[in-house]
Design a protein around this motif. Structure first.
Motif: not given
Lengths: 572, 572
Positions: B213-227, B278-286
């Motif tokens: 999911a994306r935090l309110p201040d999450g960047a667009p695209g995959t970089r702003g995704i958190s897990l 970490p926030p916005q570290g969702g893709m790495a974890a995924m």
């Protein structure tokens, strides 16, 4: 998005690539002019698009079912069938003497493709009847023909083929159904037949079964088999369906697909039948029916390829996903190279198969209609038939598989219809003689002439190579490498003393032949057509034809490798 | 005939071909001795054969269904799942600190193959949990790990992956699900996720969702995704499932196959979630989770190939049909060359894929356990992963298709189970990153090292060529031609300035790589084994590897051909 009949592609191949306009120059098909073809294809395309296509999903969701001994068909199928019959499409290639339209197989093949693309399960019904019409025209006695053919051509009655028994599938000669003479010249048929497509239904007034059975003195094996016509209702003197015959569907198969087409186990318990053709001449009569049915099933494969391609392309043009790799893309998944590769593969294979099926039909027509050289046309058609069947249906399976893949996750859920094509088409590689049987036919019976007919086809490929060599040397070279690999394989096969050495390579050989012919047609089309035709030929030849020499290597590798593991070693 | 776990083949490849006995020489996997492996595989094979295999058809006939907001699973699945959990198989590769068995992936891969061959739809459940265990071990905070991992390892709770949304499939970065911080440090998750395997069920006490999911201040695209970890029931302080979270399955997909595995649309309405990583570290974890899942899905393809092969072979050994072409045959269809070709193709491809999957798992284990050279092992595993996934699942589809064909008409009716394998396996080529995505990974990210890791694998192939050249010169030559074609393609790809030129050839390239590695393993096995191993290598190399240069030609043909037709021209 619904089905759109590819009439322009059909016309282009018929007129510009295959030279099928030669048919109208024959006495038999003098009426099959360009104008007639235009009108026929336009009308059939409306039937397919507007009437039949909307039924396809209903057939899948609401299978035909057996209730109180009779088969109830899927919602809408009865009215769809009526539209087919009233349009004259059941009897379109039947002889006019008995109410048929007398169209050449070439045009009937186009119409059958459209009906099958729109709704494969329903279209199987008239296809079976067409085979029966053909068999009765050639082999039945006059009174049978006069009584049955008008009803079959009009679609008032429908036909089935009854070959298979539990112990007699590819080996028809093992059948046990028996036919005992009655005093009135009819026969009492007793036995069980399986996999009877449209063995019963509620859409027509009678169901006429052509049944293979053995007379009391019938020789063992295929030689002793006779063919009988066994109607569900015995016609009275005026040709009205009268008393019920002693036969019934005892169950329907639960199949992976083609749910709208009831596949019955039929039981005959001293049912009354009429001999068709001479005693013990059943196989010859059946082969008349089966040869055309084989082309027809190849066209079914083609039909599902075309329909699956159209659906996948429509999805790809609509589906937005991912950043486009192109500077000026469409923004849809169509921009992605791998999606393009799948769609180009689907289109190239589909057009290849259409050309093969149409050329096969055209050859069979010319074998009847040509003023000279009928035998050569017949031999050409005889070679093309197993290729049309097996390469056509393998292609149908492959293209439908790619269609699922283009849809991604949406391809695996049933709502899109992509999965239905994948499930429905799968049986076409099995029925009417498995594709393995077709390949064996191609390397045995169809090489019994020492390879003359197959070499003649390869010579046609060679002519295309020469015609294209100046303008498109790379394409000509690749096609020629394929031709040469096949030529060498023909020589090796003809020289093989043991037929099983050929059987060992039959399947890759047939595929190689299909691809090579396909490349040849694409290149001929490019020479006759525009830049888009050339683009398709470039893709097909550069990406699909390099496999041919590899297939031929496998085809010539012999039987030893195949038998090197014992059954126990295979299992361990 | 029921499923028989191929333990002997696994052991042979692990010990004699791949040298996986090196694992027991590492500190991390010192307990994974030959004796342990023997015991593990024996026990897992009994579970698969005796407990899970009998459930497979029930799952197909009686799909999981959504009733009153909860998913009811297929008959027998709950007790089958209990047997998996109680055997410790869910947590077999989990770290012992939290109750896992700590087995190497290499052995877990063998066990996963067996469970999936026996009942693919049920086995998907522990596979998802294994991925979640891996992700939490690496990325979650201590309190989360201490609370969740013991429950997941024991199988008391199960895990899911929530990536896809209707507009965000292969393009994960397009997702819209949002996560808003609550005052207590948790997050409120809101959004809809689709294609959630085992998104809900009645077999375990809790279902733990890992949600992108994306935090309110999450960047667009995959970089702003958190897990986020979002459990169905929020655990209380003692770790007991407490109040229901604000999430629910709102529908189940109607799929072509895998009916026993519920595929849910999940709705989150301010559901409580905990950040993982970490926030916005969702893709790495995924990606941690997905990489292992990709191997796991490749193994699913393998599992269906093995099961389909076993069923087809049993049928062929039993089915009497036609005159035998052999002087001393078995009298069954196994005598026919074309049936043999199909079965040999099925077996060779299956064994090829098993070797690739096991070698991939072994590389990933060594990347953690080896005393030196971990990076090289990791790079090797990273190259093998997309090949295991895509070539493994393509092979699963192909072998299941041949399995249907061997059965003839019986393959198209559902009673035999051949059709179920064909329908079930099809999704494996789609989920966990479509096979097209895998191929793109292989030619882009996995060539970012300038081709070093892929060339290192090809050097291993070269070593096998040299080792075999004296005893089996023809096999060595064919394998070397394949190696060389790939080598040239690597060079061409690395030199290509435009990545899309590589993407255009990615799919045939991956297939060529899979076949070449497969041939290499078969030949290594022949050098280490008996005459039967040699026979399989002969067949595989002589019949399947000649395709490799043709595939490489297509791979290098560039993107231009693929885009030469406009969308309109494609449709006409």
């Amino acid at each position: 998005m619904t089905y759109h009949a590819p009439v322009a592609d059909m016309r282009f191949y018929l007129d510009r690539v295959l030279g099928a306009d030669r048919l109208a120059a024959t006495a038999l098909f003098a009426e099959a002019t360009a104008d007639t073809a235009e009108a026929i294809l336009a009308e059939a395309s409306r039937l397919a698009q507007d009437v039949l296509a909307p039924l396809n999903r209903a057939g899948d969701l609401h299978p035909a079912r057996l209730e109180n001994g009779v088969v109830r068909t899927s919602p809408g199928f009865a009215s769809g069938y009526r539209a087919i019959a009233e349009g004259g499409w059941v009897g379109m290639s039947g002889a006019p003497d008995w109410g048929g339209m007398g169209l050449p197989m070439t045009l009937a093949t186009c119409v059958n493709e459209m009906m099958a693309s729109a709704c494969l399960s329903l279209s199987l019904n008239p296809l079976m009847t067409q085979g029966q019409i053909e068999a009765l025209e050639h082999h039945a006695a006059d009174d049978i023909r006069d009584l049955y053919l008008p009803k079959l051509n009009s679609g008032e009655w429908t036909g089935t083929m009854n070959l298979t028994e539990p112990q007699a599938g590819s080996d028809v000669g093992a059948l046990r159904t028996k036919a005992e003479p009655n005093v009135d010249g009819t026969y009492a048929i007793t036995g069980q037949k399986i996999y009877i497509s449209w063995g019963d239904h509620d859409m027509a007034g009678n169901v006429c079964h052509l049944v293979l059975a053995r007379l009391p003195d019938g020789a063992p094996g295929t030689r002793g088999i006779s063919l009988f016509l066994v109607p569900k209702f015995i016609p009275d003197a005026q040709g009205r369906p009268g008393v019920a015959n002693s036969l019934r569907p005892i169950s329907l198969e639960h199949k992976m697909g083609l749910h709208g087409s009831p596949t019955a186990v039929m039981e005959y318990d001293r049912a009354t039948g009429w001999l068709v053709g001479p005693p013990q001449g059943g196989m010859a009569a059946m082969f008349t029916m089966m040869n055309n049915a084989r082309l027809g099933v190849g066209v079914q494969g083609l039909s599902q390829a075309e329909a699956a391609f159209q659906k996948a392309l429509a999805y790809a043009r609509d589906r937005r996903q991912g950043r486009s790799p192109l500077a000026e893309g469409t923004g849809t998944i169509l921009d992605h190279a791998d999606v393009r590769r799948m769609l180009m593969t689907m289109k190239a294979l589909t057009v290849m198969v259409r050309a093969i099926c149409l050329d096969c039909a055209f050859s069979l027509d010319m074998a009847r209609a040509a003023e000279t050289g009928q035998e050569a046309w017949a031999a050409r058609g005889a070679v093309l038939t197993p290729i049309a069947k097996a390469f056509g249906t393998d292609t149908g399976c492959r293209v439908a598989e790619l269609g699922v893949q283009v849809h991604g996750g949406m391809g695996y859920v049933e709502e899109t219809g992509a999965a239905q094509f994948y499930r429905d088409v799968r049986v076409t590689a099995i029925y009417e003689g498995t594709n393995g049987i077709q390949a064996m036919d191609l390397v045995a019976r169809k090489l019994a002439d020492g390879g003359a007919a197959q070499r003649a086809l390869l010579d046609e490929v060679g002519a295309t190579v020469r015609a294209a060599s100046a303008a498109h040397p790379d394409l000509a070279d690749t096609l020629d490498a394929a031709r040469q690999a096949l030529e060498e394989t023909v020589t090796a096969f003809v020289a093989a003393p043991d037929l099983n050495e050929r059987f060992a390579g039959a399947t890759p050989y047939l595929r190689a032949f299909g691809l090579t012919l396909g490349g040849h047609y694409l290149l001929k089309a490019a020479l006759a057509g525009d830049a888009d035709r050339l683009a398709l030929a470039r893709f097909g030849i550069r990406h699909l034809l390099p496999e041919v020499p590899a297939l031929c290597a496998s085809a010539r590798a012999g039987a030893e490798d195949l038998y090197a593991l014992s059954p126990e070693a295979l299992a361990s």
